[in-house]
Design a protein around this motif. Structure first.
Motif, mmCIF file in Angstrom:
data_model
loop_
_atom_site.group_PDB
_atom_site.id
_atom_site.type_symbol
_atom_site.label_atom_id
_atom_site.label_comp_id
_atom_site.label_asym_id
_atom_site.label_seq_id
_atom_site.Cartn_x
_atom_site.Cartn_y
_atom_site.Cartn_z
ATOM 1 N N TRP A 189 0.816 -1.220 0.000
ATOM 2 C CA TRP A 189 0.000 0.000 0.000
ATOM 3 C C TRP A 189 0.847 1.266 0.000
ATOM 4 O O TRP A 189 0.314 2.364 0.222
ATOM 5 C CB TRP A 189 -0.959 -0.014 1.179
ATOM 6 N N ARG A 192 3.234 2.158 -6.238
ATOM 7 C CA ARG A 192 2.337 2.377 -7.376
ATOM 8 C C ARG A 192 2.668 1.483 -8.564
ATOM 9 O O ARG A 192 2.000 1.553 -9.592
ATOM 10 C CB ARG A 192 2.404 3.838 -7.817
ATOM 11 N N GLU A 248 -2.383 -0.270 -8.682
ATOM 12 C CA GLU A 248 -3.252 0.553 -9.521
ATOM 13 C C GLU A 248 -4.130 1.459 -8.654
ATOM 14 O O GLU A 248 -4.319 2.647 -8.965
ATOM 15 C CB GLU A 248 -4.127 -0.338 -10.402
ATOM 16 N N LEU A 249 -4.665 0.918 -7.565
ATOM 17 C CA LEU A 249 -5.468 1.729 -6.649
ATOM 18 C C LEU A 249 -4.637 2.845 -6.036
ATOM 19 O O LEU A 249 -5.116 3.973 -5.859
ATOM 20 C CB LEU A 249 -6.059 0.848 -5.547
ATOM 21 N N ASN A 250 -3.375 2.529 -5.719
ATOM 22 C CA ASN A 250 -2.487 3.544 -5.157
ATOM 23 C C ASN A 250 -2.250 4.671 -6.155
ATOM 24 O O ASN A 250 -2.183 5.843 -5.772
ATOM 25 C CB ASN A 250 -1.157 2.920 -4.750
ATOM 26 N N ARG A 251 -2.112 4.320 -7.424
ATOM 27 C CA ARG A 251 -1.909 5.341 -8.452
ATOM 28 C C ARG A 251 -3.121 6.268 -8.537
ATOM 29 O O ARG A 251 -2.984 7.465 -8.766
ATOM 30 C CB ARG A 251 -1.662 4.693 -9.818
ATOM 31 N N GLN A 252 -4.280 5.706 -8.334
ATOM 32 C CA GLN A 252 -5.510 6.482 -8.455
ATOM 33 C C GLN A 252 -5.790 7.339 -7.229
ATOM 34 O O GLN A 252 -6.333 8.439 -7.344
ATOM 35 C CB GLN A 252 -6.697 5.545 -8.695
ATOM 36 N N LYS A 253 -5.429 6.849 -6.040
ATOM 37 C CA LYS A 253 -5.850 7.497 -4.805
ATOM 38 C C LYS A 253 -4.798 8.376 -4.141
ATOM 39 O O LYS A 253 -5.130 9.247 -3.345
ATOM 40 C CB LYS A 253 -6.299 6.434 -3.791
ATOM 41 N N ALA A 254 -3.534 8.129 -4.411
ATOM 42 C CA ALA A 254 -2.494 8.868 -3.690
ATOM 43 C C ALA A 254 -1.410 9.336 -4.643
ATOM 44 O O ALA A 254 -1.073 8.642 -5.615
ATOM 45 C CB ALA A 254 -1.890 7.990 -2.598
ATOM 46 N N ASP A 255 -0.855 10.501 -4.363
ATOM 47 C CA ASP A 255 0.241 10.972 -5.199
ATOM 48 C C ASP A 255 1.560 10.432 -4.672
ATOM 49 O O ASP A 255 1.643 9.837 -3.599
ATOM 50 C CB ASP A 255 0.256 12.504 -5.284
ATOM 51 N N GLN A 258 2.818 11.456 -1.051
ATOM 52 C CA GLN A 258 2.138 10.799 0.067
ATOM 53 C C GLN A 258 2.707 9.406 0.318
ATOM 54 O O GLN A 258 2.945 9.008 1.461
ATOM 55 C CB GLN A 258 0.645 10.704 -0.213
ATOM 56 N N TYR A 314 -5.209 0.641 3.152
ATOM 57 C CA TYR A 314 -5.324 1.990 2.605
ATOM 58 C C TYR A 314 -5.598 1.964 1.098
ATOM 59 O O TYR A 314 -5.143 1.098 0.397
ATOM 60 C CB TYR A 314 -4.040 2.774 2.856
#
Length: 314
Positions: A189, A192, A248-255, A258, A314
């Protein structure tokens, strides 16, 4: 930790199966909310087991498998927690496509959960089998669940017990794997991409052998121990597909900033723990020690939201 014991009944027939089902559902031993079924209903489990066997013409031979997951009488866990552990145990791959009835008994000094498995798969009609390797895998998964719920461990000396934190620090065979589990879970988590995941694992001291043509990922710990991702539990959360989905979710939700801040915070905490040699049991297992500290902080100041929430995806 919990002990798993398979019961070899001499009367493994339809009548024997019905008696076993009635026994574990006995209201003098359990309660309705402590009884459940995987791919079946506790109210009609016997009939459902029989229908599955008839559908595949598998009415001869062994009719059911009965095993028990028992816990220490010194443990303070509630029957509801023990029941939840039993339910999660059935997520292990050995129970895929098999109907299972389970019930947590409270009539003894020690809490324990009974399981009755239909011997025939409801999807393919094959008979249930458990190899030595699968049994060991099931026991390891049970141990992981015990760690998750801070269940007491019996250390082998009569009358003496250890809590989960002490166990992780002294049992090298299990502790290195749990430390790896925490490292992979955190980096999952905080990354990316596959390359970023490997880089973050490297920062924590782990080597990652991730070859696209191979089914499994192999991790090498700082002291040279190897472990594949299928040995981490629950295994479905650490497959290549699950990791890539998380990236992929990390790429979408966090820069990027972070995610980098998370890994740097973790590295700083690890460095502080590793320098503190006074905690001579856990300093070589910094993630395990950090998790224990976080749980204490959450218990004391949960309302303030302090501590690292290792359990949150996360």
């Amino acid at each position: 930790m919990a002990v798993i014991e398979f019961i070899n009944g001499s009367n493994n027939t339809y009548k024997g199966m019905k008696r076993a089902i009635n026994y574990i559902k006995n209201p003098l031993k359990t309660a309705e909310h402590l009884t459940g079924g995987k791919d079946c209903s506790p109210d009609t489990v016997y009939e459902e087991f029989v229908i599955t066997k008839q559908n595949f013409n598998k009415e001869k031979g062994r009719q059911f498998i009965h095993f028990v997951q028992s816990f220490s009488p010194n443990d303070k866990a509630t029957p509801e927690i023990i029941n939840e552990i039993g339910k999660k145990l059935l997520e292990h791959e050995v129970f895929n496509d098999f109907q299972v009835l389970y019930a947590t008994h409270t009539d003894k000094e020690h809490l324990h959960t009974h399981f009755i498995i239909n011997s025939v798969s409801f999807s393919e009609g094959c008979k249930w089998q458990l190899s030595k390797e699968q049994l060991e895998s099931l026991k390891e998964y049970s141990d992981e669940l015990c760690r998750e719920y801070s269940i007491i461990v019996v250390d082998g000396e009569k009358g003496k017990h250890k809590n989960r934190g002490e166990y992780r620090a002294t049992d090298k065979k299990q502790s290195f794997k749990y430390e790896l589990y925490l490292a992979v879970k955190h980096c999952k988590w905080c990354s990316r991409s596959k390359d970023e995941f490997i880089e973050n694992m490297n920062k924590l001291g782990y080597k990652v052998d991730w070859i696209d043509e191979r089914k499994y990922i192999t991790f090498t710990t700082p002291d040279g121990k190897k472990c594949r991702n299928r040995k981490l539990y629950p295994p479905e959360q650490f497959t290549k597909e699950a990791l890539l989905k998380a990236f992929e979710l990390n790429r979408q939700k966090a820069d990027k900033k972070q995610l980098e801040a998370r890994i740097e915070l973790l590295l700083t905490a690890i460095e502080m723990i590793s320098k503190d040699k006074s905690n001579n049991h856990n300093y070589h297992l910094p993630l395990t020690s950090l998790e224990g500290q976080a749980k204490k902080e959450r218990a004391i100041e949960g309302a303030k939201g302090r501590g690292l929430d290792w359990d949150k995806e996360y």
